[in-house]
Scaffold this motif. Structure first.
Motif, PDB file in Angstrom:
ATOM      1  N   ASP A   3      21.011  18.326 -15.152  1.00  0.00           N
ATOM      2  CA  ASP A   3      20.001  18.677 -14.154  1.00  0.00           C
ATOM      3  C   ASP A   3      18.678  18.983 -14.829  1.00  0.00           C
ATOM      4  OD1 ASP A   3      21.507  18.318 -11.996  1.00  0.00           O
ATOM      5  OD2 ASP A   3      21.988  20.428 -11.646  1.00  0.00           O
ATOM      6  N   PRO A   4      17.563  18.567 -14.216  1.00  0.00           N
ATOM      7  CA  PRO A   4      16.273  18.946 -14.794  1.00  0.00           C
ATOM      8  C   PRO A   4      16.093  20.464 -14.670  1.00  0.00           C
ATOM      9  CG  PRO A   4      15.967  17.957 -12.645  1.00  0.00           C
ATOM     10  CD  PRO A   4      17.422  17.816 -12.967  1.00  0.00           C
ATOM     11  N   ASP A   5      15.253  20.970 -15.557  1.00  0.00           N
ATOM     12  CA  ASP A   5      14.965  22.401 -15.565  1.00  0.00           C
ATOM     13  C   ASP A   5      13.815  22.636 -14.574  1.00  0.00           C
ATOM     14  OD1 ASP A   5      14.840  24.973 -16.372  1.00  0.00           O
ATOM     15  OD2 ASP A   5      13.650  24.563 -18.185  1.00  0.00           O
ATOM     16  N   ILE A   6      14.021  23.500 -13.602  1.00  0.00           N
ATOM     17  CA  ILE A   6      12.962  23.736 -12.603  1.00  0.00           C
ATOM     18  C   ILE A   6      12.213  25.018 -12.976  1.00  0.00           C
ATOM     19  CG2 ILE A   6      12.426  24.036 -10.151  1.00  0.00           C
ATOM     20  CD1 ILE A   6      13.794  21.327 -10.879  1.00  0.00           C
ATOM     21  N   ARG A   7      10.898  24.873 -13.166  1.00  0.00           N
ATOM     22  CA  ARG A   7      10.092  26.042 -13.575  1.00  0.00           C
ATOM     23  C   ARG A   7       8.936  26.269 -12.606  1.00  0.00           C
ATOM     24  NH1 ARG A   7       8.992  23.794 -19.547  1.00  0.00           N
ATOM     25  NH2 ARG A   7      11.163  23.271 -20.021  1.00  0.00           N
ATOM     26  N   VAL A   8       8.591  27.537 -12.463  1.00  0.00           N
ATOM     27  CA  VAL A   8       7.387  27.880 -11.686  1.00  0.00           C
ATOM     28  C   VAL A   8       6.189  27.558 -12.571  1.00  0.00           C
ATOM     29  CG1 VAL A   8       6.112  29.744 -10.556  1.00  0.00           C
ATOM     30  CG2 VAL A   8       8.622  29.717 -10.473  1.00  0.00           C
ATOM     31  N   LEU A   9       5.236  26.803 -12.032  1.00  0.00           N
ATOM     32  CA  LEU A   9       4.096  26.359 -12.850  1.00  0.00           C
ATOM     33  C   LEU A   9       2.984  27.403 -12.870  1.00  0.00           C
ATOM     34  CD1 LEU A   9       3.845  22.628 -11.716  1.00  0.00           C
ATOM     35  CD2 LEU A   9       5.067  23.585 -13.687  1.00  0.00           C
ATOM     36  N   ASP A  10       2.263  27.407 -13.983  1.00  0.00           N
ATOM     37  CA  ASP A  10       1.055  28.227 -14.049  1.00  0.00           C
ATOM     38  C   ASP A  10      -0.109  27.340 -14.479  1.00  0.00           C
ATOM     39  OD1 ASP A  10       1.339  27.803 -16.713  1.00  0.00           O
ATOM     40  OD2 ASP A  10       2.165  29.794 -17.147  1.00  0.00           O
ATOM     41  N   ASP A  11      -1.235  27.982 -14.730  1.00  0.00           N
ATOM     42  CA  ASP A  11      -2.463  27.253 -15.005  1.00  0.00           C
ATOM     43  C   ASP A  11      -2.311  26.157 -16.065  1.00  0.00           C
ATOM     44  OD1 ASP A  11      -5.148  26.869 -14.496  1.00  0.00           O
ATOM     45  OD2 ASP A  11      -5.700  27.982 -16.310  1.00  0.00           O
ATOM     46  N   ALA A  12      -1.461  26.407 -17.061  1.00  0.00           N
ATOM     47  CA  ALA A  12      -1.307  25.451 -18.164  1.00  0.00           C
ATOM     48  C   ALA A  12      -0.777  24.099 -17.682  1.00  0.00           C
ATOM     49  CB  ALA A  12      -0.363  26.043 -19.216  1.00  0.00           C
ATOM     50  N   HIS A  13      -0.120  24.085 -16.508  1.00  0.00           N
ATOM     51  CA  HIS A  13       0.530  22.846 -16.059  1.00  0.00           C
ATOM     52  C   HIS A  13      -0.028  22.276 -14.753  1.00  0.00           C
ATOM     53  CE1 HIS A  13       3.921  24.079 -18.791  1.00  0.00           C
ATOM     54  NE2 HIS A  13       3.773  22.802 -19.078  1.00  0.00           N
ATOM     55  N   PHE A  14      -0.975  22.985 -14.134  1.00  0.00           N
ATOM     56  CA  PHE A  14      -1.415  22.530 -12.810  1.00  0.00           C
ATOM     57  C   PHE A  14      -2.004  21.115 -12.846  1.00  0.00           C
ATOM     58  CE2 PHE A  14      -2.200  27.154 -11.254  1.00  0.00           C
ATOM     59  CZ  PHE A  14      -0.852  27.294 -10.987  1.00  0.00           C
TER      60      PHE A  14
END
Ligand SMILES: CC(C)(COP(=O)(O)OP(=O)(O)OC[C@H]1O[C@@H](n2cnc3c(N)ncnc32)[C@H](O)[C@@H]1OP(=O)(O)O)[C@@H](O)C(=O)NCCC(=O)NCCS
Length: 401
Positions: A3-14
């Protein structure tokens, strides 16, 4: 596949998420200039990314909104958008993994429902989303018709700078009157302002009556061509039209039909029960097509059923199945006085997407029964449910996101 890893995004990834999403729609990445505005519509905690190792392969986002339900209550709702999985990672369960996390997060945050617009109809039913509002697009051959109704109030053109705050305040006041409408969050208006500044030559007209401003329309005119062999009609397209009173509504339409040097008046995404043809001297000058608008997900079925009102009728017990949020599984007793959980045997059982489709009153349980979306041992149960769930106005959202 793991399964892919699901992460909450922050500014670094927007920005990566924005580029990825746009790419799935075959759109180019945002320019540096565009990104300044789009960045403001990303907020911590609202965007998720699916990662294979360090690489983002999918994303979803939601915006804080609200939903008006039959009876006048407004419940917390998340507007889901910017859903995309990279083309080399599709059909491996990436969206499913994102949905699992997002549905849980939205419910845990207190949202009663979420909604979205679907790019394709096969995608979201499995996640519990059902078509809960529809719209129609109309095209009126203006040269062949006139409005039958005289203007009673006043319609005035307003420049963009003054019109936007006016439209925003009017929208906030008027829209909750119709079930299915949603709150427009600050980022929605940010993008609207960008559009006004950047493109489109949008026009704003405001209607007023004895009690002051009570409606507005945002429209744009695409100039046609009169060149021989390359004739194209000049088309006035309504982008946004809201009215508090029947008079304001008729005045705005009459104004639109009266704009000179226009061959056709078109309107996107209008309510199914908007009686524009009845305004016209020749109803055949109007042609329309219908489409699905809101895909609604009831995240907290008990709270959603309790939030709306019901008409007079015999009680019915509705059973619900929910694969993603099993706490919604169970039976709910609906009566004219309200709805609550029950241990009674259900009269029929539906999947949560089917309940969402009927929740605002768009589709009848009778129609769902004859098309095989619900089965009932009790022949009169769909009819009893329809009496209780009946609504006065066609549910409609009217806000694209
Ligand atoms: C739609 C999209 C996000 C689906 O992502 P995905 O990771 O491929 O979805 P999943 O692998 O989790 O699919 C789950 C199930 O839905 C089905 N499904 C997903 N997308 C589908 C589609 N577009 N048409 C038909 N079935 C689809 C899959 O076949 C799978 O079915 P199964 O469980 O029976 O095997 C992806 O295809 C995409 O980015 N499309 C282009 C952009 C887009 O349309 N975004 C949505 C904007 S509203």
């Amino acid at each position: 596949m793991t399964d892919p890893d699901i992460r909450v995004l922050d500014d670094a990834h927007f920005r990566t998420a924005s580029t990825l999403f746009r790419d799935t729609l075959h759109a180019r990445p945002p320019t540096d200039e565009e990104w300044k505005t789009v960045r403001a519509t990303y907020q911590d905690g609202q965007a998720l990314g699916a990662f294979a190792g360090d690489e983002m392969v999918g994303t979803v986002q939601c915006f804080p909104s609200s939903l008006a339900v039959p009876g006048g209550a407004v419940v917390p709702m998340s507007a889901v958008s910017r859903v995309g999985v990279r083309a080399d990672w599709t059909r491996r369960g990436v969206l499913t993994a994102l949905q699992r996390v997002q549905l849980r997060a939205m419910r845990d945050a207190g949202d009663v429902a979420s909604s979205l617009r679907a790019s394709e109809s096969a995608i979201y039913g499995r996640f519990g989303y059902g078509v809960a509002t529809r719209y129609r697009e109309v095209r009126i051959k203006r040269r062949e018709t006139r409005s039958r109704v005289p203007v009673e109030g006043r319609v005035r053109l307003v420049d963009a700078e003054r019109a936007l705050p006016l439209c925003r305040a009017l929208f906030d006041r008027l829209s909750p009157e119709r079930p299915g409408t949603i709150g427009r969050w600050p980022g929605w208006w940010t993008l609207m302002v960008q559009r006004v500044l950047k493109e489109d030559n949008l026009k704003f007209a405001v209607a007023s009556g004895p009690a002051g401003d009570d409606g507005f329309v945002i429209y744009q005119v695409a100039e046609g061509s009169f060149e021989i062999g390359r004739e194209r009609p000049t088309v006035l397209t309504v982008r946004d039209l809201w009215a508090e009173t029947p008079r304001a509504w008729a005045d705005l339409w009459r104004f639109l039909l009266g704009v000179d040097l226009v061959h056709e008046v078109a309107a996107e995404g209008r309510p199914l029960d908007e009686p524009v043809e009845w305004l016209l001297t020749d109803r055949r000058a109007l042609r329309s097509v219908e489409g699905d608008e809101t895909w609604l997900r009831l995240l907290d079925v008990e709270a959603a059923l309790a939030a709306r009102t019901y008409r007079a009728g015999e009680p019915v017990v509705v059973g619900v199945r929910d694969r993603f949020l099993p706490e919604n599984d169970g039976a709910y007793r609906i009566t004219p006085a309200g709805a609550s959980r029950t241990s009674d045997e259900p009269d029929f059982v539906v999947d949560v997407d089917v309940l969402a489709a009927a929740y605002l009153g768009d589709v009848s349980f009778a129609a769902l029964a004859i098309t095989g979306h619900l089965t009932s041992d009790s022949a009169d149960a769909p009819g009893r449910a329809d009496a209780l769930f009946a609504v006065d106005r066609a549910p409609w959202c009217g806000t694209f996101f």
